[in-house]
Enzyme design. Structure first.
Site, PDB file in Angstrom:
ATOM      1  CG  ASP A 140      43.498  41.051  34.961  1.00  0.00           C
ATOM      2  OD1 ASP A 140      42.576  40.857  35.768  1.00  0.00           O
ATOM      3  OD2 ASP A 140      44.035  40.151  34.309  1.00  0.00           O
TER       4      ASP A 140
ATOM      5  CE1 TYR B   6      40.020  33.653  34.064  1.00  0.00           C
ATOM      6  CE2 TYR B   6      39.088  34.357  31.979  1.00  0.00           C
ATOM      7  CZ  TYR B   6      39.542  34.649  33.246  1.00  0.00           C
ATOM      8  OH  TYR B   6      39.528  35.943  33.688  1.00  0.00           O
TER       9      TYR B   6
ATOM     10  CB  SER C 139      46.182  39.864  37.189  1.00  0.00           C
ATOM     11  OG  SER C 139      45.775  39.049  36.127  1.00  0.00           O
TER      12      SER C 139
ATOM     13  NE  ARG D 210      42.457  37.562  33.637  1.00  0.00           N
ATOM     14  CZ  ARG D 210      42.712  36.796  34.668  1.00  0.00           C
ATOM     15  NH1 ARG D 210      42.637  35.508  34.563  1.00  0.00           N
ATOM     16  NH2 ARG D 210      43.077  37.330  35.813  1.00  0.00           N
TER      17      ARG D 210
ATOM     18  CD  GLN E 236      49.344  41.513  30.475  1.00  0.00           C
ATOM     19  OE1 GLN E 236      50.115  42.291  29.914  1.00  0.00           O
ATOM     20  NE2 GLN E 236      49.534  40.224  30.499  1.00  0.00           N
TER      21      GLN E 236
HETATM   22  P1  NAD Z   1      41.906  31.171  37.629  1.00  0.00           P
HETATM   23  O1  NAD Z   1      41.923  31.882  38.931  1.00  0.00           O
HETATM   24  O2  NAD Z   1      40.623  31.121  36.865  1.00  0.00           O
HETATM   25  O3  NAD Z   1      42.411  29.673  37.867  1.00  0.00           O
HETATM   26  C1  NAD Z   1      43.620  29.409  38.514  1.00  0.00           C
HETATM   27  C2  NAD Z   1      44.320  28.248  37.858  1.00  0.00           C
HETATM   28  O4  NAD Z   1      43.644  27.027  38.163  1.00  0.00           O
HETATM   29  C3  NAD Z   1      44.393  28.327  36.337  1.00  0.00           C
HETATM   30  O5  NAD Z   1      45.732  28.295  35.927  1.00  0.00           O
HETATM   31  C4  NAD Z   1      43.613  27.096  35.877  1.00  0.00           C
HETATM   32  O6  NAD Z   1      44.136  26.536  34.682  1.00  0.00           O
HETATM   33  C5  NAD Z   1      43.797  26.164  37.066  1.00  0.00           C
HETATM   34  N1  NAD Z   1      42.821  25.073  37.111  1.00  0.00           N
HETATM   35  C6  NAD Z   1      41.510  25.079  36.847  1.00  0.00           C
HETATM   36  N2  NAD Z   1      40.964  23.851  36.980  1.00  0.00           N
HETATM   37  C7  NAD Z   1      41.979  23.026  37.360  1.00  0.00           C
HETATM   38  C8  NAD Z   1      42.062  21.631  37.656  1.00  0.00           C
HETATM   39  N3  NAD Z   1      41.001  20.838  37.583  1.00  0.00           N
HETATM   40  N4  NAD Z   1      43.262  21.152  38.007  1.00  0.00           N
HETATM   41  C9  NAD Z   1      44.369  21.930  38.072  1.00  0.00           C
HETATM   42  N5  NAD Z   1      44.352  23.250  37.810  1.00  0.00           N
HETATM   43  C10 NAD Z   1      43.181  23.794  37.446  1.00  0.00           C
HETATM   44  O7  NAD Z   1      43.019  31.709  36.648  1.00  0.00           O
HETATM   45  P2  NAD Z   1      43.746  33.109  36.616  1.00  0.00           P
HETATM   46  O8  NAD Z   1      44.885  33.115  37.535  1.00  0.00           O
HETATM   47  O9  NAD Z   1      42.724  34.180  36.800  1.00  0.00           O
HETATM   48  O10 NAD Z   1      44.291  33.188  35.129  1.00  0.00           O
HETATM   49  C11 NAD Z   1      44.294  32.144  34.235  1.00  0.00           C
HETATM   50  C12 NAD Z   1      45.154  32.539  33.054  1.00  0.00           C
HETATM   51  O11 NAD Z   1      44.588  33.646  32.349  1.00  0.00           O
HETATM   52  C13 NAD Z   1      46.547  33.032  33.365  1.00  0.00           C
HETATM   53  O12 NAD Z   1      47.453  32.113  33.753  1.00  0.00           O
HETATM   54  C14 NAD Z   1      46.893  33.659  32.026  1.00  0.00           C
HETATM   55  O13 NAD Z   1      47.265  32.704  31.065  1.00  0.00           O
HETATM   56  C15 NAD Z   1      45.613  34.300  31.672  1.00  0.00           C
HETATM   57  N6  NAD Z   1      45.690  35.732  31.998  1.00  0.00           N
HETATM   58  C16 NAD Z   1      45.851  36.606  30.974  1.00  0.00           C
HETATM   59  C17 NAD Z   1      45.930  37.966  31.260  1.00  0.00           C
HETATM   60  C18 NAD Z   1      46.092  38.937  30.169  1.00  0.00           C
HETATM   61  O14 NAD Z   1      46.529  38.585  29.100  1.00  0.00           O
HETATM   62  N7  NAD Z   1      45.683  40.174  30.396  1.00  0.00           N
HETATM   63  C19 NAD Z   1      45.851  38.411  32.554  1.00  0.00           C
HETATM   64  C20 NAD Z   1      45.709  37.473  33.577  1.00  0.00           C
HETATM   65  C21 NAD Z   1      45.615  36.144  33.274  1.00  0.00           C
END
Ligand code: NAD
Length: 374
Positions: free
Chosen positions: A127, A225, A130, A119, A124
């Site tokens: 991904d 994450y 996403s 990530r 991006q």
């Molecule tokens: P995910 O599907 O793994 O999780 C979804 C959300 O659940 C996350 O925001 C996580 O913090 C939250 N979560 C986990 N446990 C929890 C709890 N106990 N209580 C409340 N919330 C909880 O996450 P995702 O959507 O795949 O992505 C996570 C992060 O990764 C993104 O928000 C971003 O910061 C990052 N990301 C970066 C890139 C990139 O730079 N290429 C691309 C996508 C995502």
């Protein structure tokens, strides 16, 4: 170089729509498509043919392709059909399935797992998690609105004023943020929980309230994450979520921890205190769900509250989901296919290495290796 597009078995999406196939053909790459692969995403065999692909049987695709592409993981049965040297690309779910990774190693498969694309900013555009989370967050809210017994927006009519629906969103990752945006567009009043304080500003910029619970373990070394939380934090968070949930008409559950069961955030007792007619949509159902009552791929009604367990909403929007998925795959494959259409596997490239689950009987992705202690 020949790419083979396989038909999904229990999914309406297709890994590449004809428009993406056209780009590959222009890159001197041959594309062979399994008969009817795009059917459920409304892409006909003739459209693939028109952009230069060949239509073939499943067996022919397995025999002729150098890279076999699909969305959902290759089953053990499908892995048995591979010839030495063939490559596969799909969502492989390696973090949650050590035995599967060992099978890929034993079969000497070069396997790219689109769900472990690093990530980073450069990655991006590749991904798929996403992309699919964007679709899921959107569709989850529309499904909730369709199931809910009241309006989403506020209405001021001659028959009186109707208050807007209250929406609680658990997890503000990609799906959660899209769910906030969609709920706001429909006129809902939104509250959000996440353990990563970094998302607070994004949540607020979408017009939602971020409910802060102090003491979360926000591990910045986990690649963006979330990580497991302490028992003390969980207890504090459970109370705050309970207080918010019982006032909500809709709860959208999106909280996940990669490779682990989803955190349990919504207790049975909480659901029982919610207003009958309310709706919970649990996108984390395939890993156990955020709600104690969720059943994966089922919709149940508990004391008047509908609970929808669905981790595959992307399949319900096959045109957009396939378009996004195919673009991500194209962007990734451009890293390993050169301008003459030949394979160029450069493991010095962090994205290529990080996405490669197995090659030459070894695990290449450091993240998969350390996660599975291999
Ligand atoms: P995910 O599907 O793994 O999780 C979804 C959300 O659940 C996350 O925001 C996580 O913090 C939250 N979560 C986990 N446990 C929890 C709890 N106990 N209580 C409340 N919330 C909880 O996450 P995702 O959507 O795949 O992505 C996570 C992060 O990764 C993104 O928000 C971003 O910061 C990052 N990301 C970066 C890139 C990139 O730079 N290429 C691309 C996508 C995502």
């Amino acid at each position: 170089m020949t790419i083979g597009i396989l038909k999904e078995i229990h999914d309406h999406r297709v890994v590449m729509l004809p428009e993406i196939v056209k780009t590959f053909v222009n890159m001197h790459v041959s594309v062979i498509v399994e008969q009817g692969a795009g059917e459920k995403a409304f892409a006909k065999d003739e459209e693939y043919k028109a952009v230069g692909a060949t239509i073939a049987t499943r067996e022919e695709v397995y025999t002729q392709a150098d890279i076999l592409a699909k969305i959902t993981p290759f089953t053990s049965e499908e892995l048995r059909l591979l010839k030495p040297g063939q490559m596969i690309i799909a969502i492989l779910n390696p973090l949650a399935n050590k035995a599967y990774v060992e099978e890929l190693m034993q079969r000497n498969v070069t396997a790219f797992g689109l769900d472990v694309v690093p990530r980073t900013t450069r990655a991006q555009a590749m991904d798929v998690l996403s992309s699919m989370a964007t679709v899921a967050g959107y569709k989850a809210v529309l499904t909730a609105a369709n199931t809910l017994s009241k309006f989403f927006p506020m209405f001021m009519t001659a028959a009186g004023t109707i208050k807007p629906s209250k929406v609680l969103i658990l997890g503000a990752g990609v799906a959660g943020l899209q769910a906030i945006a969609t709920s706001r567009k429909l006129g809902g009043v939104v509250e959000v929980f996440d353990v990563r304080a970094a998302v607070k500003e994004e949540v607020m910029s979408l017009g939602a309230k971020f409910v802060e619970v102090e003491g979360a373990t926000d591990d910045s070394s986990a690649g963006g994450y979330a990580v497991e939380q302490t028992e003390a934090f969980k207890a504090k968070q459970a109370q705050a979520i309970h207080d918010s949930a019982v006032k909500s008409n809709v709860v959208i559950c999106t909280a996940q921890i990669p490779g682990r069961p989803a955190p349990l955030l919504l207790k049975k007792e909480t659901v029982e205190e919610m207003t009958p007619g309310s709706v919970i949509v649990d996108l984390a159902s395939s890993t156990g769900g955020n709600c104690e009552l969720t059943r994966d791929n089922e919709t149940i009604v508990h004391k008047g509250v509908t609970i929808i367990g669905n981790s595959n909403f992307a399949s319900e929007l096959p045109t957009s989901a396939s378009r996004m998925f195919g673009t991500n795959v194209l962007n990734f494959l451009k890293l390993i296919i050169d301008k003459e259409g030949k394979l160029n596997l450069n493991f010095e490239d962090d994205i290529v290495k990080g996405t490669c689950v197995t090659h030459g009987g070894q695990v290449m992705s450091e993240r998969v290796k350390s996660f599975l202690h291999l």
